[in-house]
Design a protein around this motif. Structure first.
Motif, mmCIF file in Angstrom:
data_model
loop_
_atom_site.group_PDB
_atom_site.id
_atom_site.type_symbol
_atom_site.label_atom_id
_atom_site.label_comp_id
_atom_site.label_asym_id
_atom_site.label_seq_id
_atom_site.Cartn_x
_atom_site.Cartn_y
_atom_site.Cartn_z
ATOM 1 N N ASN A 1 -8.189 -49.523 -18.894
ATOM 2 C CA ASN A 1 -9.451 -48.933 -19.362
ATOM 3 C C ASN A 1 -9.454 -47.414 -19.282
ATOM 4 O OD1 ASN A 1 -10.580 -51.379 -19.969
ATOM 5 N ND2 ASN A 1 -11.520 -51.642 -17.953
ATOM 6 N N GLY A 2 -8.297 -46.825 -18.953
ATOM 7 C CA GLY A 2 -8.226 -45.371 -19.019
ATOM 8 C C GLY A 2 -8.322 -44.642 -17.693
ATOM 9 N N VAL A 3 -8.099 -45.334 -16.602
ATOM 10 C CA VAL A 3 -8.105 -44.684 -15.285
ATOM 11 C C VAL A 3 -6.645 -44.460 -14.872
ATOM 12 C CG1 VAL A 3 -8.743 -44.968 -12.850
ATOM 13 C CG2 VAL A 3 -10.245 -45.864 -14.656
ATOM 14 N N THR A 4 -6.345 -43.266 -14.372
ATOM 15 C CA THR A 4 -4.987 -43.026 -13.875
ATOM 16 C C THR A 4 -4.946 -43.392 -12.398
ATOM 17 O OG1 THR A 4 -4.512 -41.274 -15.439
ATOM 18 C CG2 THR A 4 -3.254 -41.236 -13.394
ATOM 19 N N ILE A 5 -4.011 -44.253 -12.042
ATOM 20 C CA ILE A 5 -3.826 -44.596 -10.630
ATOM 21 C C ILE A 5 -2.395 -44.207 -10.289
ATOM 22 C CG2 ILE A 5 -3.878 -46.437 -8.906
ATOM 23 C CD1 ILE A 5 -5.868 -47.921 -10.689
ATOM 24 N N ILE A 6 -2.250 -43.158 -9.502
ATOM 25 C CA ILE A 6 -0.912 -42.596 -9.266
ATOM 26 C C ILE A 6 -0.008 -43.629 -8.597
ATOM 27 C CG2 ILE A 6 0.375 -40.716 -8.122
ATOM 28 C CD1 ILE A 6 -1.560 -39.560 -10.159
ATOM 29 N N ASP A 7 -0.531 -44.322 -7.576
ATOM 30 C CA ASP A 7 0.282 -45.309 -6.870
ATOM 31 C C ASP A 7 -0.550 -46.559 -6.580
ATOM 32 O OD1 ASP A 7 2.125 -46.677 -5.410
ATOM 33 O OD2 ASP A 7 1.780 -45.549 -3.566
ATOM 34 N N PRO A 8 -0.544 -47.509 -7.524
ATOM 35 C CA PRO A 8 -1.384 -48.706 -7.346
ATOM 36 C C PRO A 8 -1.129 -49.433 -6.025
ATOM 37 C CG PRO A 8 -0.462 -48.644 -9.556
ATOM 38 C CD PRO A 8 0.191 -47.525 -8.798
ATOM 39 N N ALA A 9 0.111 -49.360 -5.529
ATOM 40 C CA ALA A 9 0.417 -50.114 -4.304
ATOM 41 C C ALA A 9 -0.335 -49.564 -3.097
ATOM 42 C CB ALA A 9 1.917 -50.085 -4.046
ATOM 43 N N SER A 10 -0.718 -48.301 -3.126
ATOM 44 C CA SER A 10 -1.420 -47.744 -1.963
ATOM 45 C C SER A 10 -2.871 -47.411 -2.308
ATOM 46 C CB SER A 10 -0.698 -46.487 -1.462
ATOM 47 O OG SER A 10 -0.924 -45.419 -2.358
ATOM 48 N N THR A 11 -3.391 -48.027 -3.357
ATOM 49 C CA THR A 11 -4.778 -47.763 -3.771
ATOM 50 C C THR A 11 -5.537 -49.082 -3.719
ATOM 51 O OG1 THR A 11 -3.926 -46.056 -5.236
ATOM 52 C CG2 THR A 11 -6.182 -46.765 -5.637
ATOM 53 N N TYR A 12 -6.673 -49.094 -3.053
ATOM 54 C CA TYR A 12 -7.411 -50.332 -2.819
ATOM 55 C C TYR A 12 -8.759 -50.225 -3.520
ATOM 56 C CZ TYR A 12 -3.808 -50.658 0.658
ATOM 57 O OH TYR A 12 -2.576 -50.692 1.263
ATOM 58 N N ILE A 13 -8.969 -51.089 -4.504
ATOM 59 C CA ILE A 13 -10.215 -51.014 -5.277
ATOM 60 C C ILE A 13 -10.912 -52.359 -5.192
ATOM 61 C CG2 ILE A 13 -11.207 -50.517 -7.536
ATOM 62 C CD1 ILE A 13 -8.513 -49.189 -8.274
ATOM 63 N N SER A 14 -12.181 -52.361 -4.835
ATOM 64 C CA SER A 14 -12.890 -53.630 -4.716
ATOM 65 C C SER A 14 -13.048 -54.265 -6.091
ATOM 66 C CB SER A 14 -14.265 -53.417 -4.091
ATOM 67 O OG SER A 14 -15.166 -52.985 -5.085
ATOM 68 N N ALA A 15 -13.235 -55.569 -6.060
ATOM 69 C CA ALA A 15 -13.321 -56.324 -7.310
ATOM 70 C C ALA A 15 -14.515 -55.881 -8.147
ATOM 71 C CB ALA A 15 -13.424 -57.810 -6.989
ATOM 72 N N ASP A 16 -15.557 -55.352 -7.515
ATOM 73 C CA ASP A 16 -16.779 -55.037 -8.256
ATOM 74 C C ASP A 16 -16.942 -53.557 -8.583
ATOM 75 O OD1 ASP A 16 -17.562 -57.702 -8.298
ATOM 76 O OD2 ASP A 16 -18.422 -57.559 -6.285
ATOM 77 N N ALA A 17 -15.951 -52.734 -8.244
ATOM 78 C CA ALA A 17 -16.092 -51.296 -8.510
ATOM 79 C C ALA A 17 -15.988 -51.003 -10.001
ATOM 80 C CB ALA A 17 -15.013 -50.533 -7.754
#
Ligand code: UD1
Ligand code: CA
Length: 456
Positions: free
Chosen positions: A251-267
């Motif tokens: 959807n157009g968000v840059t996540i530099i390192d998905p393995a160390s980024t924690y996003i809740s299911a509802d964010a």
């Protein structure tokens, strides 16, 4: 259109979790696993959802609220017995019933839909969702005849060494003709290794009655993971984390390192936002477009505008405007509201306070229970002295105020519009508009004294 019902099995204790918290309430990416299951079912537009509750019934009902109806399984005698508890609510209805275990939070709505479509297309009485597992240990195994037709399911504990070789497993999700399901349940026996009434035995029972049984094989085993202990919980967390990150990236968000980024299911995260490593976004957080979050920021249940930077900081239960910068190393505590173009610098704590547009607290300050207007400049080391040991009091700072460094504002106190507080002041009385307040000891210079005392 055929009516679709769903039953979620959530009455077990979850002994293998070794936890005081009931298994289905353990969170995966911040949301209780059973809530993921129910949300996915809501995603297919089921006409009615009945969740079977037992252990921790009250907590499960509180968690799911109005998303589901409930039926109580007072004694946990097995998954077939669990489904039977929904008979009062569903037994008389015509339609298709989806049954899902409350501990399989990764099964997507699309897969549930595909299962139901397959069930309808094949006109089966029962369709079982299966998958091929590299390590099928612990799962029920799907037994087929030479022609590949499903005959029955055998539980791991009841399986012969030969049956244990089978890698096609029962995911614990099924689709049934509703009437056929409740009729067959009455015939399930508990003569097995665990002395339980097994739901998958319904498959064998219907098959023996010549009913058409179908299986829908999903090619993504990871989606079907059943969480029985904390090792598998962490695997599920990893799969879900990656899945959530992928959705945001697409959807157009840059996540530099998905393995160390924690996003809740509802964010929710806006386009062109950048999430830097070590960032954790919890709960119902909304992040606007073009924000830069992290590295190492922790944001929970907060709303953040567009073009805002949250650098190595903690934000909880707060609202933050657009074009605002927070950190590095700031702490925005609950009930704070920072407007647009606010600057919160390093080692600043804000609690239950409002800061108007363009206001700045750039370094080493505590702002608690304060109402701060627009374009206020709060100098380094300023403290709102909000607590007298018993009660909290409010500090009001009106628009365009300048507070000099290292000031104590002893609440309740009000600094009027456009006033100026001299550095190092302890302010205990209200300061009128456009005034200069100085609240510090006068300086005295003793000329020549340093030389006399040999100080330099
Ligand atoms: C079950 C299936 C197994 C399948 C696996 C998939 C049975 C007998 N076995 O095994 O074939 O491969 O799921 O993950 O169904 N529950 C109740 N009441 C009960 C017992 C269980 O509500 O009396 C609920 C639990 O809370 C849980 C779900 O049913 O959410 C599954 O129970 P669990 O004990 O985890 O079954 P598995 O041994 O994993
Ligand atoms: Ca399970």
């Amino acid at each position: 259109m055929t009516n679709t019902y769903a039953i979620v099995l959530a009455a077990g204790q979850g002994t293998r979790m070794k936890s005081d918290l009931y298994k289905v309430l353990h969170p995966v990416c911040g949301k209780p696993m059973v809530e993921h299951v129910v949300d996915h079912i809501l995603g297919i537009g089921a006409d009615k959802i009945v969740t079977i509750v037992g252990h921790g019934a009250e907590m499960v009902e509180e968690t799911l609220g109005a998303k589901s109806d409930y039926a109580l399984q007072a004694e946990q005698l097995g998954t077939a017995h669990a489904v039977q508890q929904a008979e009062d609510r569903l037994g008389e209805l015509e339609g298709i019933t989806l049954v899902v275990c409350g501990d399989t939070p990764l099964i997507k709505s699309e897969t549930m839909k595909a299962l139901i479509a397959h069930h309808s297309d094949t006109k089966a009485k029962a369709t079982i969702l299966t998958a091929h597992a590299d390590d099928p240990t612990g799962y029920g195994r799907i037994i087929r005849d030479e022609d590949g037709n499903v005959l029955r399911n055998v539980e791991h504990k009841d399986a012969s060494p030969q049956e244990r070789e089978v890698t096609e497993i029962n995911t614990g999700t099924y689709c049934f003709d509703n009437r056929a399901l409740f009729d067959a349940l009455k015939k399930v026996k508990n003569e097995n290794a665990q002395g339980e009434y097994y739901l998958p035995d319904v498959i064998g029972i219907l098959k023996a009655e010549q009913a058409l049984i179908s299986a829908y094989v999903t090619d993504d085993f990871s989606e079907t993971i059943g969480i029985n202990d904390r090792v598998i919980l962490s695997e599920a967390e990893k799969v879900m984390r990656q899945r959530i990150a992928e959705t945001h990236m697409r959807n157009g968000v840059t996540i530099i390192d998905p393995a160390s980024t924690y996003i809740s299911a509802d964010a929710k995260i806006g386009r062109d936002a950048v999430l830097q490593p070590g960032t954790m976004i919890e709960g119902q957080t909304i992040i606007g477009e073009k924000c830069i979050i992290g590295p190492n920021s922790h944001i929970a249940n907060s709303e953040i505008g567009n073009h805002t930077t949250i650098h190595s900081s903690v934000v909880r239960d707060s609202l933050i405007g657009s074009g605002t910068t927070v950190g590095p190393f700031a702490h925005i505590r609950p009930d704070s509201k920072l407007s647009d173009n606010v600057k919160i610098g390093n080692f600043v704590e804000v609690k239950k306070s409002r800061l108007g547009e363009g206001s700045k607290v750039s370094h080493l300050s505590y702002i608690g229970d304060a109402e701060v207007g627009t374009h206020v400049n709060i100098g380094c080391g300023t403290i709102t002295v909000n607590y007298d040991g018993k009660n909290k009091h409010t500090t009001t700072i009106e628009d365009d105020v300048f507070v000099g460094c290292n000031s104590n504002l002893v609440a309740p106190v009000k600094i009027g519009k456009g006033a100026y507080v001299a550095a190092g002041s302890t302010i205990t009385k209200d300061v009128p508009e456009s005034s200069l307040a100085i609240g510090r000891a006068r300086q005295e210079n003793k000329e020549g004294y340093a030389t006399k005392l040999n100080l330099n």
